[in-house]
Design a protein around this motif. Structure first.
Motif, short mmCIF file in Angstrom:
data_model
loop_
_atom_site.label_atom_id
_atom_site.label_comp_id
_atom_site.label_asym_id
_atom_site.label_seq_id
_atom_site.Cartn_x
_atom_site.Cartn_y
_atom_site.Cartn_z
N MET A 244 -22.96 29.59 19.34
CA MET A 244 -23.40 29.98 18.00
C MET A 244 -24.74 29.33 17.65
O MET A 244 -25.63 29.97 17.07
N GLU A 247 -27.48 31.02 19.58
CA GLU A 247 -27.80 32.32 19.01
C GLU A 247 -28.65 32.16 17.75
O GLU A 247 -29.57 32.94 17.50
N LEU A 248 -28.36 31.12 16.97
CA LEU A 248 -29.18 30.83 15.79
C LEU A 248 -30.61 30.53 16.21
O LEU A 248 -31.57 31.09 15.66
N ARG A 271 -29.39 39.31 12.29
CA ARG A 271 -28.67 38.49 13.26
C ARG A 271 -28.84 37.01 12.95
O ARG A 271 -27.90 36.22 13.08
N SER A 275 -25.88 34.42 12.00
CA SER A 275 -25.69 33.18 12.76
C SER A 275 -25.53 31.99 11.82
O SER A 275 -24.69 31.11 12.06
#
Length: 346
Positions: A244, A247-248, A271, A275
């Motif tokens: 996570m 992805e951030l 997105r 995130s």
């Protein structure tokens, strides 16, 4: 221009963080200064690529698993796919296998003796673990002549990994480094590729645990090459959160280069916002000062067009903290997340 979504109406209060050196960002733990700095995941340098032959002697079972994956098959298949040809045509690309914006994620290049790069594989060992020329000798030195991997002392292993990482290896001892490699390509940080070429803005359903523990899992080290072992529950918990965070980081880097209110910019910003919200939910369930700091930094940023400097600065800080989170977090402390970790793998 701001995206017209209430979820992105944040006021930027990053002055404090942007003014702090990395050592201050890492001050969440007394031992933080000993942590290696996380390196941004980037395409490998063809001049430093050795190819899978440099890995197979010690990692033959891993190579056999890799050969059965979409990562390997892309070498023979991608350039033949109609959708890939359509994207290339829209962008005026003459060769999918020789254009940088395609090669950077879909292939592995190696420089020939005169320095010209050529594609030698699909997504391969060095795509994820880093070009090996600078670290491979360090990586397979187990403590002297005649000493095997199984006979290596814990102290030497720790030193070996640290030296390899410092030389450029993305070692899975830190799961954040691996997650960064995944998200570098499962997030498409190329506005023209999406808005003009029609390429997707990334794998929006990417989840680190489920995408890494199925077809592409290659955990043979502990069994000396005999068994492709599942990761422990404790490791999976850290992977779940590290994915996570990665992805951030990646979605902020993608949003940073958005200049038009079109598919790329809107999708990347959404997105990024998603995130942040996911990490906020996790942070509310676990006790992690590092995770709290990541959420605070990210939530203060403004997700808008032409905001590259601020968003890249945030992503850089998230990278350092994400690496540190994976390094020091004991997965036993994350057991509350078990019900949220996917039970099936791709």
């Amino acid at each position: 221009m701001h995206y017209s979504r209430s979820m992105i109406s944040r006021i930027c209060v990053l002055v404090l963080f942007l003014a702090c050196p990395a050592s201050a960002v890492l001050a969440v733990s007394p031992s933080a200064s000993t942590a290696p700095m996380s390196k941004i995941a980037e395409p490998v340098d063809p001049h430093l690529v050795l190819g899978n032959e440099a890995c197979v002697k010690c990692h033959a079972p891993e190579i056999q698993v890799w050969k059965q994956t979409p990562h390997a098959r892309t070498f023979d298949e991608l350039h033949r796919r109609p959708e890939a040809k359509q994207i290339a045509a829209k962008l005026g690309l003459s060769s999918i296998k020789h254009e940088g914006r395609c090669v950077a994620c879909h292939y592995t290049q190696q420089a020939d003796p005169v320095g010209n790069p050529h594609v030698i594989a699909g997504v391969s060992c060095e795509s994820c673990h880093g070009a090996a020329k600078s670290w491979v000798d360090l990586h397979h030195d187990y403590g002297g002549e005649g000493i095997t991997r199984l006979a290596e002392t814990p102290a030497h292993r720790q030193e070996r990994i640290a030296k390899s990482v410092a030389a450029g290896m993305r070692n899975p001892a830190n799961v954040y480094a691996v997650a960064q490699s995944c998200l570098r390509c499962h997030t498409t940080a190329d506005e023209e590729l999406v808005n003009v070429g029609g390429h997707s803005a990334g794998s929006l359903d990417f989840e680190f645990v489920s995408w890494s523990q199925g077809t592409i899992r290659h955990n043979f080290i502990q069994s000396d090459g005999n068994v492709n072992q599942p990761s422990s529950p404790e490791r999976l918990r850290v992977m779940f959160v590290a994915g996570m965070i990665a992805e951030l980081e990646a979605s902020y880097r993608a949003t940073a280069v958005a200049t038009q209110k079109a598919t790329y910019g809107v999708t990347s910003a959404r997105r990024a916002d998603r995130s942040v919200k996911r990490l906020q939910s996790v942070a509310a369930k676990v006790d992690s000062p590092i995770l709290d700091q990541i959420v605070k930094i990210a939530d203060a940023a403004t997700l808008k067009l032409n905001n590259e400097a601020e968003l890249v600065a945030v992503a850089d800080q998230v990278a350092v903290l994400g690496y540190r989170f994976a390094e020091i977090t004991d997965g036993r402390s994350l057991s509350v997340l078990d019900g949220f970790i996917p039970k099936t793998s791709k």
